[in-house]
Design an enzyme around this catalytic site. Structure first.
Site, short mmCIF file in Angstrom:
data_model
loop_
_atom_site.label_atom_id
_atom_site.label_comp_id
_atom_site.label_asym_id
_atom_site.label_seq_id
_atom_site.Cartn_x
_atom_site.Cartn_y
_atom_site.Cartn_z
N ARG A 62 0.80 -1.23 0.00
CA ARG A 62 0.00 0.00 0.00
C ARG A 62 0.83 1.27 0.00
O ARG A 62 0.35 2.32 -0.37
CB ARG A 62 -0.94 0.01 1.21
CG ARG A 62 -1.95 -1.12 1.12
CD ARG A 62 -3.08 -1.01 2.09
NE ARG A 62 -3.79 -2.28 2.08
CZ ARG A 62 -3.64 -3.22 3.01
NH1 ARG A 62 -2.86 -3.02 4.03
NH2 ARG A 62 -4.30 -4.35 2.91
N VAL A 63 2.07 1.21 0.47
CA VAL A 63 2.85 2.44 0.51
C VAL A 63 4.16 2.37 -0.26
O VAL A 63 4.77 3.39 -0.54
CB VAL A 63 3.16 2.87 1.97
CG1 VAL A 63 1.91 3.23 2.72
CG2 VAL A 63 3.92 1.80 2.71
#
Ligand code: ATP
Ligand code: MG
Length: 505
Positions: free
Chosen positions: A363-364
């Protein structure tokens, strides 16, 4: 009148009266002991998680507090503990050493397990700590390169990220993490490997692998094996985390692997049931979510003001029959910044690492990818998903149009190029060059060329055009000019391959 005395004499007097006593906060007695859990009375003012001392160097961890009886989990040799024995609170929580840990194997209380003598440490740190505050963190924007092409291209990990590795047993979870540690050689990342509830032989194997690839010099192994009592397994990840925090708060970069949190949850369940806590779903106690969230929240990318250190966490969770919606897996998935799902079917079909592209996300980490890799890998996930979907339909009919056939063949080539053996981490620039060759239209045309490029392109570039690799490495980009030069080199490589083949015929 009282005779006045000098400060010097006063100090002497006081020093003579001083008795060196351990800081004891309270006393009590053993009421009963069974299965590594001890109940004691007295012990007024005992704190939660306080270290408790018994005769014969036996230690315990205060886990259940009540006015008339306290539940204490014993951390070592339980055979000498008897009813009525004196129990003392130490007023401290467990601390671990922070220095001299490189290349060492220690237990969760910091005692050496490798026979190389005691750990000489000037600093220590309590194993339970609050996570860094919101304002002390900054965004994850620096890559943590794992050396696995499939990971770095499709589920990139950034420094300070928490990326879960999840899969059934024997699907390459440990290998993925251990090879990521091996790849940190010369990259200034301090690594920690926490082994929880594993067989001693498995831990030994990991130690040997790390030693054989010169990775021990920057790695610490924290081991609480299946033979150790559940409380020791329970504190192991927190101990490793405190050691890694020592690196992070000093401004360095740390990578910590928790292998694995399923066994950690089981150890906690054992302990909780023995402490007579109410069982909840799957007999885990109600606070099992907090067990892992308070651990993983301690990983962070710190802000500039706090020294810009980072702690990247790779927790591992084992699933049963690929069920990622079970209790512990869903908990940990919701705490982490993404997961790498390893699938048994793929592993046995020879796709190794067995990453399921559809169910794996980061996600990051995308913002931490170098521009060169992002450029060549941006379409990869989508193309592979399309390929997997199309493959299912292709099983039903044989009369496929040529466009579909081409797309299937392209997908197969991509799957092939993402396969990677153990102990062969690939540098960023070689990953970029390889993916560039594979994804640029008109270069690699068939499977034969794919395997040749996969095996030989990097070596070819190193001898014939090292400046291309250097440039990608130094700038992290793949400029138009470099791309053109690279295209030319790939064409040369393929021509050479064709010539070799012809001369053999
Ligand atoms: P467990 O559930 O027992 O902890 P695991 O999921 O951690 O297993 P590993 O021990 O990492 O799995 O790997 C299982 C076996 O597969 C090992 O023998 C390992 O060497 C092999 N293996 C893992 N990854 C690869 C790979 N990329 N290429 C070839 N072999 C691999
Ligand atoms: Mg394993």
């Amino acid at each position: 009148m009282q005779e006045s005395i000098s400060i010097d004499q006063l100090l002497r007097q006081r020093l003579e009266q001083y008795k060196a006593e351990p800081a004891v906060s309270s006393y009590g007695h053993v009421l009963s002991v069974s299965d590594g859990i001890l109940w004691a009375d007295g012990l007024e003012g005992l704190q939660l998680s306080e270290l408790v001392a018994l005769p014969n160097n036996v230690f315990g961890l205060a886990l259940s507090l009540a006015p008339d009886h306290n539940g204490i989990a014993l951390l070592n040799d339980v055979s000498t503990v008897e009813e009525g024995m004196e129990v003392r609170g130490t007023g401290r929580v467990i601390e671990v050493p922070l220095d001299g840990l490189e290349g060492r194997i220690v237990d969760p209380i910091g005692r050496p397990l490798d026979g190389k003598g005691p750990i000489e440490s000037r600093r220590s740190r309590p194993i339970e700590q609050p996570a860094p505050a919101i304002m002390d963190r900054s965004a994850v924007d620096r890559p943590l390169h794992t050396g696995w092409l499939a990971i770095d291209a499709m589920v990139p990990i950034g420094r300070g990220q928490r990326e879960l590795i999840i899969g059934d047993r024997q699907t390459g979870k440990t290998s993925l993490a251990v090879d990521a540690i091996i790849n940190q050689c010369g990259r200034n990342v301090r690594c920690f490997y926490v082994a929880i509830g594993q067989k001693i032989s498995t831990v030994k194997q990991v130690v040997d692998e790390l030693a054989a690839h010169d990775a021990l010099s920057y790695t610490t192994i924290i081991a609480a094996t299946a033979a150790d009592p559940a409380p020791l397994q329970y504190i192991a990840p927190y101990a490793g985390c405190a050691m890694a925090e020592g690196v992070m708060y000093a401004g360095g970069d740390a990578l910590i692997v928790y292998d694995d949190l399923s066994k950690h949850a089981v150890a906690y369940r054992t302990m909780s049931l023995l402490l007579r806590r109410a069982p909840g779903r799957e007999a885990y106690p109600g606070d099992v979510f907090y067990l892992h969230s308070r651990l993983l929240e301690r990983s962070a990318q710190l802000s500039e003001e706090k020294g810009h250190g980072s702690m990247t966490a790779l927790p591992i969770v084992e699933t049963m029959a690929g069920d990622i919606s079970a209790y512990i897996p869903t908990n940990v998935i919701s705490i982490t910044d993404g997961q790498i799902f390893l699938e048994e079917g793929l592993f046995h079909a020879g796709v190794r690492p067995a990453v399921n592209v559809g169910l794996s996300v980061s996600r990051v980490g995308g913002s931490a990818q170098t521009k060169a890799i992002r450029k060549v890998a941006s379409q990869l996930r989508l193309e592979l998903s399309q390929y997997n979907e199309m493959k299912i339909f292709a099983q039903f009919g044989s009369d496929l149009d040529s466009a579909t056939q081409q797309q299937l063949a392209y997908g197969e080539r991509l799957m092939q190029v993402l396969k990677q053996g153990r102990y062969s981490p690939m540098p960023e620039e070689e990953q970029a060059a390889l993916l560039f060759a594979m994804t640029t239209k008109g270069l690699v045309q068939n499977m034969e060329q794919t395997t040749a490029v996969q095996q030989g392109l990097a070596a070819y570039l190193r001898t014939h055009a090292p400046h291309i690799l250097t440039q990608i490495h130094q700038t992290g980009e793949l400029s138009q000019q470099t791309a053109e030069a690279l295209t030319l080199q790939v064409e040369n490589f393929l021509t050479q391959l064709a010539e070799q083949k012809e001369s053999l015929q």
